[in-house]
Motif scaffolding. Sequence first.
Motif, PDB file in Angstrom:
ATOM      1  N   SER A 118      66.973  20.854  19.036  1.00 45.84           N
ATOM      2  CA  SER A 118      66.666  21.632  17.841  1.00 45.84           C
ATOM      3  C   SER A 118      64.758  21.194  17.354  1.00 45.84           C
ATOM      4  O   SER A 118      64.091  21.875  16.733  1.00 45.84           O
ATOM      5  N   LEU A 119      65.210  19.279  17.143  1.00 40.57           N
ATOM      6  CA  LEU A 119      63.618  19.433  17.341  1.00 40.57           C
ATOM      7  C   LEU A 119      62.361  19.755  18.214  1.00 40.57           C
ATOM      8  O   LEU A 119      61.701  20.824  16.938  1.00 40.57           O
ATOM      9  N   LEU A 120      62.697  20.597  19.320  1.00 39.38           N
ATOM     10  CA  LEU A 120      61.427  21.309  19.925  1.00 39.38           C
ATOM     11  C   LEU A 120      61.361  22.962  19.489  1.00 39.38           C
ATOM     12  O   LEU A 120      60.527  24.172  19.228  1.00 39.38           O
ATOM     13  N   GLN A 121      63.035  23.191  18.970  1.00 39.81           N
ATOM     14  CA  GLN A 121      62.638  24.751  17.944  1.00 39.81           C
ATOM     15  C   GLN A 121      61.909  24.818  17.076  1.00 39.81           C
ATOM     16  O   GLN A 121      61.066  25.837  17.103  1.00 39.81           O
ATOM     17  N   ALA A 122      62.328  23.498  16.461  1.00 40.68           N
ATOM     18  CA  ALA A 122      60.797  23.995  15.094  1.00 40.68           C
ATOM     19  C   ALA A 122      60.225  23.761  14.972  1.00 40.68           C
ATOM     20  O   ALA A 122      59.004  24.595  14.309  1.00 40.68           O
ATOM     21  N   ILE A 123      59.468  22.663  16.144  1.00 43.30           N
ATOM     22  CA  ILE A 123      58.290  22.635  16.579  1.00 43.30           C
ATOM     23  C   ILE A 123      57.389  24.091  17.379  1.00 43.30           C
ATOM     24  O   ILE A 123      56.501  24.294  16.845  1.00 43.30           O
ATOM     25  N   LYS A 124      57.936  24.813  18.240  1.00 45.22           N
ATOM     26  CA  LYS A 124      57.643  25.599  19.214  1.00 45.22           C
ATOM     27  C   LYS A 124      57.488  26.815  17.472  1.00 45.22           C
ATOM     28  O   LYS A 124      56.101  27.503  17.587  1.00 45.22           O
ATOM     29  N   ARG A 125      58.838  26.924  16.652  1.00 43.47           N
ATOM     30  CA  ARG A 125      58.109  27.692  15.332  1.00 43.47           C
ATOM     31  C   ARG A 125      56.898  27.118  14.022  1.00 43.47           C
ATOM     32  O   ARG A 125      56.001  28.093  14.061  1.00 43.47           O
ATOM     33  N   PHE A 126      56.950  26.134  14.231  1.00 46.06           N
ATOM     34  CA  PHE A 126      55.969  25.708  13.423  1.00 46.06           C
ATOM     35  C   PHE A 126      54.731  25.537  14.531  1.00 46.06           C
ATOM     36  O   PHE A 126      53.364  26.294  13.821  1.00 46.06           O
ATOM     37  N   GLU A 127      54.341  25.443  15.218  1.00 46.66           N
ATOM     38  CA  GLU A 127      53.613  25.913  16.006  1.00 46.66           C
ATOM     39  C   GLU A 127      52.403  27.134  15.597  1.00 46.66           C
ATOM     40  O   GLU A 127      51.323  27.943  16.016  1.00 46.66           O
ATOM     41  N   SER A 128      53.386  28.438  15.963  1.00 47.49           N
ATOM     42  CA  SER A 128      53.151  29.550  16.114  1.00 47.49           C
ATOM     43  C   SER A 128      52.863  29.618  14.595  1.00 47.49           C
ATOM     44  O   SER A 128      52.080  31.507  14.326  1.00 47.49           O
ATOM     45  N   MET A 129      53.402  29.324  13.302  1.00 46.50           N
ATOM     46  CA  MET A 129      52.762  29.450  12.033  1.00 46.50           C
ATOM     47  C   MET A 129      51.288  28.590  11.802  1.00 46.50           C
ATOM     48  O   MET A 129      50.561  28.492  10.914  1.00 46.50           O
ATOM     49  N   ASP A 130      51.421  27.460  13.161  1.00 48.07           N
ATOM     50  CA  ASP A 130      49.856  26.114  12.203  1.00 48.07           C
ATOM     51  C   ASP A 130      50.088  25.220  10.859  1.00 48.07           C
ATOM     52  O   ASP A 130      48.803  25.818  10.346  1.00 48.07           O
ATOM     53  N   THR A 131      51.331  25.187  11.458  1.00 50.76           N
ATOM     54  CA  THR A 131      51.290  24.758   9.573  1.00 50.76           C
ATOM     55  C   THR A 131      50.935  22.980   9.802  1.00 50.76           C
ATOM     56  O   THR A 131      52.544  22.488  10.659  1.00 50.76           O
ATOM     57  N   SER A 132      50.389  22.691   9.831  1.00 53.72           N
ATOM     58  CA  SER A 132      49.781  21.283  10.020  1.00 53.72           C
ATOM     59  C   SER A 132      50.472  19.908   9.607  1.00 53.72           C
ATOM     60  O   SER A 132      50.877  18.779  10.499  1.00 53.72           O
ATOM     61  N   PRO A 133      50.691  19.920   8.055  1.00 51.20           N
ATOM     62  CA  PRO A 133      51.311  19.077   7.955  1.00 51.20           C
ATOM     63  C   PRO A 133      52.985  19.027   8.363  1.00 51.20           C
ATOM     64  O   PRO A 133      53.316  17.700   8.885  1.00 51.20           O
ATOM     65  N   GLU A 134      53.568  20.071   8.360  1.00 51.02           N
ATOM     66  CA  GLU A 134      54.985  20.138   8.859  1.00 51.02           C
ATOM     67  C   GLU A 134      55.399  19.677  10.720  1.00 51.02           C
ATOM     68  O   GLU A 134      55.736  18.528  10.748  1.00 51.02           O
ATOM     69  N   LEU A 135      54.333  19.819  11.111  1.00 48.83           N
ATOM     70  CA  LEU A 135      54.201  20.172  12.741  1.00 48.83           C
ATOM     71  C   LEU A 135      54.188  17.671  12.535  1.00 48.83           C
ATOM     72  O   LEU A 135      54.634  17.190  13.473  1.00 48.83           O
ATOM     73  N   ALA A 136      52.641  17.550  12.009  1.00 50.72           N
ATOM     74  CA  ALA A 136      52.884  15.998  11.885  1.00 50.72           C
ATOM     75  C   ALA A 136      54.198  15.353  12.018  1.00 50.72           C
ATOM     76  O   ALA A 136      54.282  14.323  12.429  1.00 50.72           O
ATOM     77  N   ALA A 137      54.593  16.089  11.040  1.00 54.10           N
ATOM     78  CA  ALA A 137      55.861  15.200  10.365  1.00 54.10           C
ATOM     79  C   ALA A 137      56.806  14.841  11.575  1.00 54.10           C
ATOM     80  O   ALA A 137      57.611  14.155  12.065  1.00 54.10           O
ATOM     81  N   ILE A 138      56.883  16.165  11.982  1.00 54.69           N
ATOM     82  CA  ILE A 138      57.943  16.662  13.139  1.00 54.69           C
ATOM     83  C   ILE A 138      57.689  16.021  14.394  1.00 54.69           C
ATOM     84  O   ILE A 138      58.595  15.215  15.258  1.00 54.69           O
ATOM     85  N   TYR A 139      56.632  16.256  14.824  1.00 56.88           N
ATOM     86  CA  TYR A 139      55.892  14.856  15.846  1.00 56.88           C
ATOM     87  C   TYR A 139      56.455  13.525  15.690  1.00 56.88           C
ATOM     88  O   TYR A 139      57.061  13.342  16.963  1.00 56.88           O
ATOM     89  N   GLY A 140      56.723  13.398  14.577  1.00 58.04           N
ATOM     90  CA  GLY A 140      56.862  11.862  13.772  1.00 58.04           C
ATOM     91  C   GLY A 140      58.683  11.517  14.434  1.00 58.04           C
ATOM     92  O   GLY A 140      58.916  10.523  15.059  1.00 58.04           O
ATOM     93  N   ASP A 141      58.857  12.746  13.705  1.00 55.04           N
ATOM     94  CA  ASP A 141      60.359  12.608  14.455  1.00 55.04           C
ATOM     95  C   ASP A 141      61.190  12.862  15.781  1.00 55.04           C
ATOM     96  O   ASP A 141      61.502  12.217  16.372  1.00 55.04           O
ATOM     97  N   TYR A 142      59.969  13.218  16.637  1.00 54.20           N
ATOM     98  CA  TYR A 142      60.180  13.825  17.796  1.00 54.20           C
ATOM     99  C   TYR A 142      59.621  11.981  18.412  1.00 54.20           C
ATOM    100  O   TYR A 142      60.402  11.418  19.492  1.00 54.20           O
ATOM    101  N   GLY A 143      58.743  11.686  17.906  1.00 54.89           N
ATOM    102  CA  GLY A 143      58.743  10.292  18.582  1.00 54.89           C
ATOM    103  C   GLY A 143      59.375   9.120  17.851  1.00 54.89           C
ATOM    104  O   GLY A 143      60.453   8.610  19.632  1.00 54.89           O
ATOM    105  N   TYR A 144      59.927   9.441  17.577  1.00 51.12           N
ATOM    106  CA  TYR A 144      61.238   8.758  16.798  1.00 51.12           C
ATOM    107  C   TYR A 144      61.943   8.686  17.375  1.00 51.12           C
ATOM    108  O   TYR A 144      62.572   7.475  17.936  1.00 51.12           O
ATOM    109  N   ALA A 145      62.270   9.866  18.331  1.00 55.95           N
ATOM    110  CA  ALA A 145      63.829  10.432  18.634  1.00 55.95           C
ATOM    111  C   ALA A 145      63.763   9.678  20.451  1.00 55.95           C
ATOM    112  O   ALA A 145      64.721   9.615  21.203  1.00 55.95           O
ATOM    113  N   GLN A 146      62.750   9.770  21.022  1.00 53.18           N
ATOM    114  CA  GLN A 146      62.379   9.359  22.300  1.00 53.18           C
ATOM    115  C   GLN A 146      62.042   8.041  22.189  1.00 53.18           C
ATOM    116  O   GLN A 146      61.884   7.278  23.389  1.00 53.18           O
TER     117      GLN A 146
END
Length: 127
Positions: free
Chosen positions: A98-126
């Motif tokens: 689910s995180l990767l699906q969200a990242i893929k969509r956010f990257e296509s829109m170039d939404t930096s604040p959301e990408l920063a937060a979601i990469y934080g979530d992704y890192g926390y999940a790892q």
Amino acid sequence: MTRSTAPRQKYRLVHLTCITLFICITLVSAKNIKDEIDSVNALPHHYIVSNAHKCVDIFTENAALARSINYPYGEARAYWRLSLAWHILGKQDERISSLLQAIKRFESMDTSPELAAIYGDYGYAQR
């Protein structure tokens, strides 16, 4: 104007009015659907934690609805929120998906604040 062209012009006017009305209704409906999608995506953290099983269905449907109206931001947010529900249920593979699906969509829109937060979530999940 002759008698035979008057009915045609009246028909064209009625036809154009109907098309204009249809377009206006469609635009208003799309805005209402986007508002509904955003509202669901704004469900509070504590609600998702307390109702994780139900939220899996809610956010999966919300992502599909956003996709159906071509609303990538709403779809990305739905996947992001879905990842939290999967995390609460202990389904880490589904969470990462689910995180990767969200990242893929956010990257296509170039939404930096959301990408920063979601990469934080992704890192926390790892961790």
